[in-house]
Design a protein around this motif. Structure first.
Motif, PDB file in Angstrom:
ATOM      1  N   SER A 134       0.817  -1.226   0.000  1.00 44.40           N
ATOM      2  CA  SER A 134       0.000   0.000   0.000  1.00 44.40           C
ATOM      3  C   SER A 134       0.841   1.262   0.000  1.00 44.40           C
ATOM      4  O   SER A 134       0.404   2.312   0.485  1.00 44.40           O
ATOM      5  N   SER A 135       2.062   1.157  -0.509  1.00 44.53           N
ATOM      6  CA  SER A 135       2.941   2.318  -0.566  1.00 44.53           C
ATOM      7  C   SER A 135       3.682   2.335  -1.899  1.00 44.53           C
ATOM      8  O   SER A 135       3.894   1.292  -2.534  1.00 44.53           O
ATOM      9  N   VAL A 136       4.052   3.517  -2.299  1.00 40.28           N
ATOM     10  CA  VAL A 136       4.947   3.709  -3.437  1.00 40.28           C
ATOM     11  C   VAL A 136       6.287   4.139  -2.881  1.00 40.28           C
ATOM     12  O   VAL A 136       6.350   4.979  -1.973  1.00 40.28           O
ATOM     13  N   TYR A 137       7.337   3.562  -3.404  1.00 43.65           N
ATOM     14  CA  TYR A 137       8.647   3.911  -2.893  1.00 43.65           C
ATOM     15  C   TYR A 137       9.556   4.382  -4.019  1.00 43.65           C
ATOM     16  O   TYR A 137       9.411   3.986  -5.177  1.00 43.65           O
ATOM     17  N   ILE A 138      10.467   5.264  -3.657  1.00 49.27           N
ATOM     18  CA  ILE A 138      11.511   5.760  -4.548  1.00 49.27           C
ATOM     19  C   ILE A 138      12.832   5.458  -3.859  1.00 49.27           C
ATOM     20  O   ILE A 138      13.041   5.860  -2.706  1.00 49.27           O
ATOM     21  N   SER A 139      13.712   4.755  -4.553  1.00 49.69           N
ATOM     22  CA  SER A 139      15.032   4.499  -3.978  1.00 49.69           C
ATOM     23  C   SER A 139      16.102   4.986  -4.939  1.00 49.69           C
ATOM     24  O   SER A 139      15.986   4.805  -6.149  1.00 49.69           O
ATOM     25  N   VAL A 140      17.126   5.618  -4.371  1.00 54.50           N
ATOM     26  CA  VAL A 140      18.263   6.113  -5.136  1.00 54.50           C
ATOM     27  C   VAL A 140      19.501   5.432  -4.559  1.00 54.50           C
ATOM     28  O   VAL A 140      19.892   5.705  -3.419  1.00 54.50           O
ATOM     29  N   ALA A 141      20.095   4.531  -5.361  1.00 57.76           N
ATOM     30  CA  ALA A 141      21.257   3.761  -4.908  1.00 57.76           C
ATOM     31  C   ALA A 141      22.496   4.210  -5.664  1.00 57.76           C
ATOM     32  O   ALA A 141      22.444   4.427  -6.884  1.00 57.76           O
ATOM     33  N   GLY A 173      32.339   2.279   1.962  1.00 56.36           N
ATOM     34  CA  GLY A 173      33.174   1.729   0.896  1.00 56.36           C
ATOM     35  C   GLY A 173      32.401   1.024  -0.196  1.00 56.36           C
ATOM     36  O   GLY A 173      32.971   0.671  -1.236  1.00 56.36           O
ATOM     37  N   GLN A 174      31.074   0.809   0.003  1.00 57.21           N
ATOM     38  CA  GLN A 174      30.290   0.079  -1.007  1.00 57.21           C
ATOM     39  C   GLN A 174      29.135   0.895  -1.569  1.00 57.21           C
ATOM     40  O   GLN A 174      28.625   0.571  -2.644  1.00 57.21           O
ATOM     41  N   GLY A 175      28.720   1.910  -0.875  1.00 58.05           N
ATOM     42  CA  GLY A 175      27.648   2.751  -1.398  1.00 58.05           C
ATOM     43  C   GLY A 175      26.495   2.903  -0.440  1.00 58.05           C
ATOM     44  O   GLY A 175      26.482   2.332   0.658  1.00 58.05           O
ATOM     45  N   SER A 176      25.490   3.682  -0.886  1.00 60.16           N
ATOM     46  CA  SER A 176      24.331   3.989  -0.047  1.00 60.16           C
ATOM     47  C   SER A 176      23.062   3.881  -0.880  1.00 60.16           C
ATOM     48  O   SER A 176      23.075   4.082  -2.101  1.00 60.16           O
ATOM     49  N   THR A 177      21.943   3.597  -0.185  1.00 62.84           N
ATOM     50  CA  THR A 177      20.623   3.573  -0.822  1.00 62.84           C
ATOM     51  C   THR A 177      19.670   4.382   0.038  1.00 62.84           C
ATOM     52  O   THR A 177      19.428   4.032   1.206  1.00 62.84           O
ATOM     53  N   PHE A 178      19.132   5.477  -0.531  1.00 65.06           N
ATOM     54  CA  PHE A 178      18.146   6.303   0.157  1.00 65.06           C
ATOM     55  C   PHE A 178      16.773   5.923  -0.382  1.00 65.06           C
ATOM     56  O   PHE A 178      16.562   5.827  -1.602  1.00 65.06           O
ATOM     57  N   THR A 179      15.816   5.719   0.524  1.00 62.72           N
ATOM     58  CA  THR A 179      14.475   5.288   0.138  1.00 62.72           C
ATOM     59  C   THR A 179      13.437   6.222   0.733  1.00 62.72           C
ATOM     60  O   THR A 179      13.487   6.531   1.932  1.00 62.72           O
ATOM     61  N   VAL A 180      12.496   6.654  -0.121  1.00 65.37           N
ATOM     62  CA  VAL A 180      11.365   7.470   0.313  1.00 65.37           C
ATOM     63  C   VAL A 180      10.100   6.640   0.098  1.00 65.37           C
ATOM     64  O   VAL A 180       9.883   6.091  -0.993  1.00 65.37           O
TER      65      VAL A 180
END
Length: 678
Positions: free
Chosen positions: A600-607, A665-672
């Motif tokens: 029941s949600s929409v998500y946006i992730s930027v990795a 050292g491997q990266g990040s993922t931001f999720t809304v």
């Protein structure tokens, strides 16, 4: 008259009177000319005759009898009776014959197979008469002596118990180590007669015995003496190593340098016992006197030693705890941060000077005050049913970043406002759960942020107009209103437009924050296709990605439902997340924007495949103006630390949330995440 000297402790008092009475009784029963009782001294193994009231006895009989000396010495060695019908014919009794005694009879005094002494009768009589008389006399004598010795032993045990109780009571009256060992030495002398005493304390750090106190003429010479546990000559070390009490006779073994000074050249007997508590060596006690120590003394000192060891260990633990408290209090006093401790009812039970100074009160006046009353402006974030302090005390949870405002009067009757950033930690103890409040004064930081915000607001206001005009002219030129353009000109203008967007983004961020601070932040919600908006945002940032040599791509799942959202604000969210990812991704890296639906949600992730964020920074990166330190200055422009704060503001205003998952050292993922129901 013979001098009998000082009698051993087991042949005193009632025994002297009893032996005299027994001698008179035996003499009366048997018709002997002379009857004498000699008692066994356990310490020396000799027979000791008690003082007699007839000059005849003292002129004929010796005061002490060793094994093998005369008739009594013979009986002592063999523990069997001896009858000498003719004293002149037996070498054991020739001295008695010279005194006019014709016959002699000596029997051992036994009780329950224990030798108590001997009974000697001197006179002329028949063998039958001797046998009957001696049987009656020896039985009565042995019974009386045994009864007396039981009385003496009971009296001695009662005295020892009383002394031990007094010692324990005295030892619990002080926790000062010096006073304690002096009290121990005094009780030792009261319990076991001795001329000198010395008490060592074991120091495990230096592997040595350190003299704490001593009694005797050489006190000053051995004061503070230290004996290494490697000293093979020291009697104290031998006892400490073996863990067993020992008795030493003069000249029996090497004494060690400190013991020789302690004895001051005198030939004294030694009794030495280790002080052991819970199988751990605490110290050593050494006693010295002229006459030998008995096994009774050894047992008594061993019993007292266990009490002393436990008390010394408790005192040591107390001293360590006291030193730890003093160090902690010193740290409290020296700390620049405000420190306070509350009990389970949120009352202050400890505060340091910094805390008292901040709230404008003395430390003494704050004790027992309700914390909410002292920090009255903290509000529900700290207090209340779900406040951080309440939850900490109720559930044992830890909190950080809890801001509190304190207002107190100044010397000119004005009001001074202080901002504190509190960390709250539960403390488990025997009194129940308590809470430690560590507050850092962030007033200067908040004032700087306020000035910074004012400056940025002014800059944003001044730049908004020119940047808007520049963006408009670039758009019109790209649309062909200024005439046809070459391919190179179009490429340059697209780059200029992208750079203009990067300049416009922080201006928009500042304006949004100012609107929120002034209570003017609002949303224009309409059904919005987040997938299409994400594709558009990625397309707009491709020029920046190409310049950064970073691959930027979008992945939109099919059939993502629309959400009720503010299109302009969500465009701002995408722009900030993508721009942030591009800044911290090295050359040749990748940034992937994903849009999908779940629960029941929409998500946006930027990795991204960038430098990542350490755990200690992840909880604060959404704070206004917070910037993650970058080792070696890697990455490109850092900005003002407003982009992620804007993302959180917009996401939460839509009823959603934002979070980060990152591995350094491997990266990040931001999720809304945004609710589909809107």
């Amino acid at each position: 008259m013979r001098a009998y000297g000082t009698l051993p402790p087991n042949i005193t008092g009632f025994t002297i009177a009893t032996s005299a009475l027994l001698s008179q009784t035996a003499q009366a029963l048997t018709g002997a000319r002379l009857a004498s009782v000699a008692l066994l001294d356990d310490a020396s193994g000799e027979l000791i005759r008690t003082p007699m009231h007839t000059s005849l006895a003292e002129s004929v009989l010796s005061a002490r009898v060793r094994q093998g000396d005369g008739l009594e010495g013979w009986v002592l060695a063999r523990v069997e009776p001896a009858l000498v019908p003719h004293t002149g014919r037996d070498p054991r009794t020739r001295e008695l014959a010279a005194q006019g005694f014709v016959s002699a009879w000596c029997v051992p005094l036994l009780h329950e197979e224990r030798l108590l002494g001997t009974l000697l009768l001197l006179f002329p009589f028949s063998q039958a008469e001797i046998t009957e008389a001696m049987r009656l006399a020896s039985q009565q004598t042995a019974l009386l002596i045994a009864q007396h010795q039981r009385n003496v032993e009971a009296s001695r045990q009662t005295h020892e118990l009383n002394t031990l109780l007094e010692a324990a009571r005295a030892l619990t009256s002080t926790l000062d180590p010096t006073a304690l060992v002096e009290q121990i030495a005094t009780n030792l002398r009261a319990l076991i007669a001795c001329d000198r005493a010395i008490i060592y304390i074991y120091d495990p750090h230096f592997e040595s015995l350190r003299m704490m106190t001593s009694l005797g003429p050489s006190v000053g010479q051995v004061a503070g003496a230290v004996v290494s546990m490697t000293d093979d000559h020291s009697i104290a070390v031998k006892v400490a190593r073996s863990g067993r009490p020992l008795m030493f006779s003069p000249g029996e073994s090497q004494m060690g340098a400190v013991t020789e000074i302690f004895l001051a050249g005198e030939m004294l007997n030694l009794l030495c016992t280790p002080l052991i508590s819970k199988d751990v060596l605490v110290g050593v006690v050494m006693l010295a006197r002229q006459r030998p120590f008995s096994t009774t003394d050894l047992a008594t000192l061993t019993r007292l030693g266990s009490v002393v060891a436990a008390m010394l260990e408790n005192v040591e633990l107390y001293q360590e705890a006291l030193a730890g408290r003093e160090r902690l209090e010193a740290m409290y006093a020296a700390a620049s941060d405000a420190i306070a401790v509350t009990d389970g009812r949120q009352r202050l039970i400890e505060v340091n000077h910094a805390f008292a100074s901040l709230v404008g009160a003395s430390r003494e006046s704050l004790i027992a005050q309700p914390c909410e009353q002292v920090l009255s402006m903290a509000g529900r974030q700290l207090f209340g049913p779900e406040g951080a302090l309440t939850v900490c005390l109720r559930d044992g949870l830890q909190f950080s970043g809890i801001e509190c405002v304190i207002e107190r009067p100044t010397y000119d009757n004005d009001r001074a406002v202080h901002y504190l950033d509190f960390a709250i930690t539960p403390i488990e103890g025997p009194e129940g759960r308590r809470a430690l409040l560590l507050g850092r004064d962030v007033t200067a930081k908040r004032e700087n942020e306020h000035l910074r915000a004012q400056l940025l607001d002014m800059i944003a206001h001044e730049m908004a107009g020119p940047l808007g005009a520049l963006s408009g002219y670039l758009s019109r030129t790209l649309d062909g209103h200024g005439g046809s353009l070459t391919a190179a000109q179009l490429d340059y203008l697209r780059h200029a437009q992208a750079i203009g967007e990067t300049l416009t983004a922080p201006v928009d961020d500042i304006k949004e924050l100012m609107r929120n601070d002034n209570g003017k932040f609002s949303l224009d919600r309409k059904p919005l296709d987040i997938g299409a908006l994400a594709l558009q945002a990625v397309d707009e940032q491709q020029v920046i990605a190409e310049d950064a040599v970073v691959t930027l791509r979008a992945r939109v799942q099919p059939h993502v439902p629309p959400v009720l959202a503010d299109q302009q604000r969500m465009r701002q969210v995408l722009r900030n997340l993508i721009s942030n990812a591009l800044k911290f991704t090295p050359l040749g890296g990748q940034v992937t924007v994903t849009v999908g639906a779940q629960d029941s949600s929409v998500y946006i992730s930027v990795a991204d495949t960038g430098m990542g964020i350490a755990d200690e920074h992840q909880a604060r990166i959404f704070d206004r103006y917070y910037q993650v330190p970058r080792p070696g200055g890697s990455g490109r422009s850092r900005g003002q630390g407003l982009g992620l704060a804007i993302v959180r503001l917009i996401a939460e205003s839509h009823g959603g949330a934002v979070w980060v998952e990152s591995i350094p050292g491997q990266g990040s993922t931001f999720t809304v995440r945004l609710p589909i129901e809107g």
